[in-house]
Design a protein around this motif. Structure first.
Motif, mmCIF file in Angstrom:
data_model
loop_
_atom_site.group_PDB
_atom_site.id
_atom_site.type_symbol
_atom_site.label_atom_id
_atom_site.label_comp_id
_atom_site.label_asym_id
_atom_site.label_seq_id
_atom_site.Cartn_x
_atom_site.Cartn_y
_atom_site.Cartn_z
ATOM 1 N N SER A 74 -51.620 64.769 46.983
ATOM 2 C CA SER A 74 -51.560 64.196 48.332
ATOM 3 C C SER A 74 -52.566 63.060 48.474
ATOM 4 N N SER A 162 -44.443 67.532 40.679
ATOM 5 C CA SER A 162 -43.066 67.290 41.104
ATOM 6 C C SER A 162 -42.953 66.812 42.553
ATOM 7 N N GLN A 163 -43.944 67.126 43.415
ATOM 8 C CA GLN A 163 -43.792 66.696 44.811
ATOM 9 C C GLN A 163 -44.235 65.264 45.030
ATOM 10 N N HIS A 190 -40.281 61.042 50.909
ATOM 11 C CA HIS A 190 -39.908 62.330 50.329
ATOM 12 C C HIS A 190 -38.737 62.143 49.368
#
Lengths: 215, 137
Positions: A74, A162-163, A190
């Motif tokens: 993040s 993966s995010q 996203h």
């Protein structure tokens, strides 16, 4: 925000003037004539194309730079988002400038969204975004959908991250375009891949309440 | 099916990518054996660049023909080797190997998560390669 100074445009060599032409010794290699740089061109030109490879390498280095300074995914996305914000304010100015006489300051929400979906996307990627949707869950939340984002064309995200979606850069650009046009918001990218478009990316635009009060 | 198998060797002779495309090909028993084959080929290639009666630069081994298949090697300026194994009827292999090089430079070199000289694990490279190989006649 400070604007980086432009590099000095190289002066034309005096040897190209006709007076000195006969004195030039051809065996001595002369410096190549200064090529037209991106700063010499008119901003009003509709097509400002750059090399995709050059962009891909620079962006790849930028991602590595941000990655080495981030402790998690993040934070990396946040850093990419911040990078994009520097671009966004300029993109808005440039796009409006290129509209010429048709330029208009958008003050309403839907026309502004439409402007980003079509004109900003065309400035950045030479095509409009693929679709735009209104969120059914939350008020003042909109989604701009790109089936094949250009910036992540060559990037394979490893499985343990993966995010991550490197289109966070574009999210930053979009966020700062809206903010510069007085529509404060938060934009996040996203990945929502389908079989047909594995890189499909949804940019979620969440406007602040002050936008609603005005509208 | 023209292309049977692809190996990519780093400049030190390490195997960084291997994939079989032919249908029903025999595999080696041990995955280490693939590394050994790559290392051996790298050494043989280095020898062949020196075995040269003319006093000029030699590119070394380019193709190796066998009864059932042919091995083609493309060495890039950076020392990377693309080894393409095809059947004997395959034409235009130089185009195939340079296209694979192109796909490598796009999907591996422009990927920020790839470390140089390490095994290639990029799903977009796999996808692009599969897509290209399926179009090769």
């Amino acid at each position: 925000m400070s604007v980086a100074p432009r590099p000095a445009v190289p002066a034309k060599p005096s040897s190209s003037t006709p007076n000195f032409a006969h004195e030039r010794n051809d065996s001595v290699s002369t410096p190549p004539p200064p090529q037209q740089t991106v700063y010499d061109r008119s901003l009003a030109r509709k097509r400002g194309e750059v090399s995709l490879s050059a962009f891909a390498y620079i962006f790849s280095e930028a991602v590595q730079y941000c990655h080495s300074r981030s402790k998690d995914v993040s934070e990396l996305e946040h850093r990419l988002n911040l990078l994009g914000r520097h671009i966004g304010v300029r993109v808005l100015e440039l796009t409006v400038l290129r509209e010429g006489k048709n330029a208009k300051r958008e003050t309403r929400l839907m026309p502004m969204l439409q402007f980003v979906h079509t004109h900003i996307w065309r400035t950045l990627f030479n095509r409009p975004a693929d679709s735009m949707q209104v969120s059914t869950e939350e008020q003042l939340q909109y989604m701009i959908i790109d089936h094949r984002p250009l910036v992540t064309e060559y990037i394979s995200v490893p499985r343990d991250m993966s995010q991550l979606n490197c289109a966070a850069l574009v999210a930053g650009i979009v966020q700062s375009v809206f903010s510069a046009a007085q529509f404060p918001c938060k934009v996040t990218a996203h990945s929502m891949g389908t079989d047909e478009f594995p890189d499909r990316t949804v940019y979620v635009v969440k406007f602040e309440d002050s936008v609603l009060k005005r509208v | 099916m023209g292309v049977l198998s692809i190996f990519i060797l780093s400049k030190a002779g390490g195997l960084i990518y291997h994939k079989d495309f032919g249908f029903g090909l025999k595999k080696l028993n041990n995955s280490n054996d693939y590394l050994v084959i790559a290392g051996t080929f790298h050494s043989v290639h280095a020898l062949t660049t020196r075995v040269n009666p003319l006093n000029t630069h030699s590119s070394g081994l380019l193709t190796m023909e066998m009864e059932t298949c042919t091995l083609h090697c493309l060495q890039t300026l950076t020392g990377l080797k693309f080894v393409v194994v095809t059947d004997n009827n395959q034409s235009n292999v130089s185009v195939v190997s340079s296209t694979i090089y192109e796909i490598y430079s796009d999907y591996v070199m422009k990927n920020p998560f790839y470390t140089l000289d390490m095994p290639i694990r990029c799903h977009k490279f796999d996808r692009a390669l599969n897509q290209y190989i399926s179009t090769v006649e």
